[in-house]
Design an enzyme around this catalytic site. Structure first.
Site, mmCIF file in Angstrom:
data_model
loop_
_atom_site.group_PDB
_atom_site.id
_atom_site.type_symbol
_atom_site.label_atom_id
_atom_site.label_comp_id
_atom_site.label_asym_id
_atom_site.label_seq_id
_atom_site.Cartn_x
_atom_site.Cartn_y
_atom_site.Cartn_z
ATOM 1 C CG ASP A 50 -13.508 50.729 31.726
ATOM 2 O OD1 ASP A 50 -13.932 51.596 30.836
ATOM 3 O OD2 ASP A 50 -14.061 49.868 31.724
ATOM 4 C CD GLU A 74 -19.647 51.343 33.975
ATOM 5 O OE1 GLU A 74 -20.803 51.480 33.230
ATOM 6 O OE2 GLU A 74 -18.707 51.345 33.196
ATOM 7 C CD GLU A 88 -10.716 50.215 27.207
ATOM 8 O OE1 GLU A 88 -11.011 51.224 26.611
ATOM 9 O OE2 GLU A 88 -9.960 49.337 26.986
ATOM 10 C CG HIS A 113 -15.496 51.744 20.484
ATOM 11 N ND1 HIS A 113 -16.575 51.080 20.835
ATOM 12 C CD2 HIS A 113 -14.710 52.010 21.613
ATOM 13 C CE1 HIS A 113 -16.485 50.989 22.097
ATOM 14 N NE2 HIS A 113 -15.625 51.735 22.504
ATOM 15 N NE ARG A 166 -6.142 52.248 22.945
ATOM 16 C CZ ARG A 166 -5.567 53.461 22.469
ATOM 17 N NH1 ARG A 166 -4.312 53.334 21.756
ATOM 18 N NH2 ARG A 166 -5.968 54.351 22.533
ATOM 19 C CG HIS A 203 -14.889 55.730 17.158
ATOM 20 N ND1 HIS A 203 -13.602 56.552 17.128
ATOM 21 C CD2 HIS A 203 -15.097 55.751 18.391
ATOM 22 C CE1 HIS A 203 -13.551 56.744 18.345
ATOM 23 N NE2 HIS A 203 -14.160 56.243 19.095
#
Length: 356
Positions: free
Chosen positions: A85, A107, A121, A194, A196, A227
């Site tokens: 995604d 997926e 996503e 990580h 957003r 990250h």
């Protein structure tokens, strides 16, 4: 994560003599993806090299569209496989759609039903499924999610390919040698952050929650692979960098990370995929988000949603640390994500679709 989850699919496809399989990278997170490619002994056929500093989602989408269109036209592509995604996956699917090339979505069907959580996503995976010819759902719940939005044609429940990936390397998994961690003496937690939607204040709250844990429990160390994005990295370093039991490290190679997961006590993460990988090792997961598209992990008892509030993080971690009954209950959850044969099912469906 895309490289990890597609690696067993690529290996299975490359073993099939009736098709030619090409691997295309966009060039994001070069160092991290290289370790995955090396682990599975894969070499890309093309790298678009789109990565620039502080690029936006629009930058990623436009460069992916342009780069892939050239490749698709040059090779008369018959099928494009995308995973998950990310904005890269959506842009690749859109490039295929614009060129009237069938798409296989690995997926497919994960949903939170909140368009902005996770962002972007949730929107990406919805749009990919709408334009895909083949939707490979990892679970029955994912299949039901697709059917509920009237995406019912060519939906196959395959299991999740990350279980395949772990099976491929399971014999080589060892506890990694990491400075300041003694796997026999320390009780080690793993934390990854990580996403957003957690950037900014939520990320600082998460870091403060981790600090509260190691302040309260002197026997606990927390391993935190950082990250590469400075917006994620810098607040964690600022809040946790001075504590001797906050073990901040560069991203681990995939085998090292799986080894660390195998050796840890439990996991705190805002990652979706990590909820799946943890199930292979019966490791409890505290999900640092308000929603999850892996509801199967929560329903099975393997994972618990705790959000990004520092006090909630401390409270839920304390339950696992202080109460053996609560901890054992989560470790006994059944893996809901498949049997490690997802890649074969995906190949079989693609061959049937292509009439090969």
């Amino acid at each position: 994560p895309e490289a990890i989850k597609l690696a067993p699919v690529i290996i299975k496809f490359k073993s099939c003599l009736s098709i030619k399989t090409k691997i295309i990278l966009t060039g994001q997170h070069k160092e991290m993806v290289k370790t995955v490619m090396d682990t599975f002994e894969l070499v890309e056929d093309l790298n678009i090299n789109l990565m620039t500093q502080k690029q936006s989602l629009c930058d990623i989408a436009s460069k992916t569209l342009i780069g892939l269109e050239k490749e698709f036209k040059r090779n008369e592509t018959k099928l494009v496989i995308v995973q998950g995604d990310t904005s890269t996956a959506f842009s690749a699917a859109l490039a295929a759609f614009y060129n009237k090339i069938p798409i296989g979505h690995v997926e497919a069907g994960l949903r939170t039903n909140n368009l902005f959580d996770p962002y972007p996503e949730e929107a990406n995976r919805r749009m990919i499924s709408e334009i895909s010819s083949l939707n490979f759902a990892p679970t029955n719940q994912a299949k039901d999610n697709l059917k509920s939005t009237f995406i019912s044609a060519n939906v196959t429940v395959t299991g999740n390919t990350v279980i395949d990936a772990i099976k491929l390397i399971s014999e080589d998994i060892k506890l990694p040698n990491i400075k300041n961690i003694n796997w026999e003496k320390n009780r080690v937690l793993i934390a990854t952050i990580h996403r957003r939607e957690n950037w900014g204040t939520p990320l600082e709250e998460i870091a403060k929650g981790l600090l509260l844990i190691i302040t309260k429990y002197k026997e606990i160390s927390i391993l935190i692979p950082l990250h590469k994005n400075k917006l994620v990295r810098d607040p964690i370093v600022r809040i946790l960098g001075g504590h001797p039991r906050a073990i901040l490290v560069e991203p681990l190679e995939y085998k090292e990370f799986i080894g660390a997961m195998k050796g840890c006590s439990f996991i705190l993460t805002d990652s979706g995929g990590l909820q799946e990988e943890a199930s292979s090792f019966s490791k409890p997961v505290l999900v640092l988000r308000d929603t999850t598209e892996r509801q199967e992990a929560v329903d099975s008892g393997l994972a618990k949603l705790v959000g990004a509030n520092s006090q909630s993080i401390l409270k839920e971690a304390s339950l696992l640390i202080d109460n053996p009954e609560d901890y054992i209950k989560m470790t006994k959850a059944k893996n809901p994500f498949g049997d490690g044969n997802a890649s074969k099912r995906i190949l079989d469906e693609c061959l049937k679709f292509l009439k090969l």
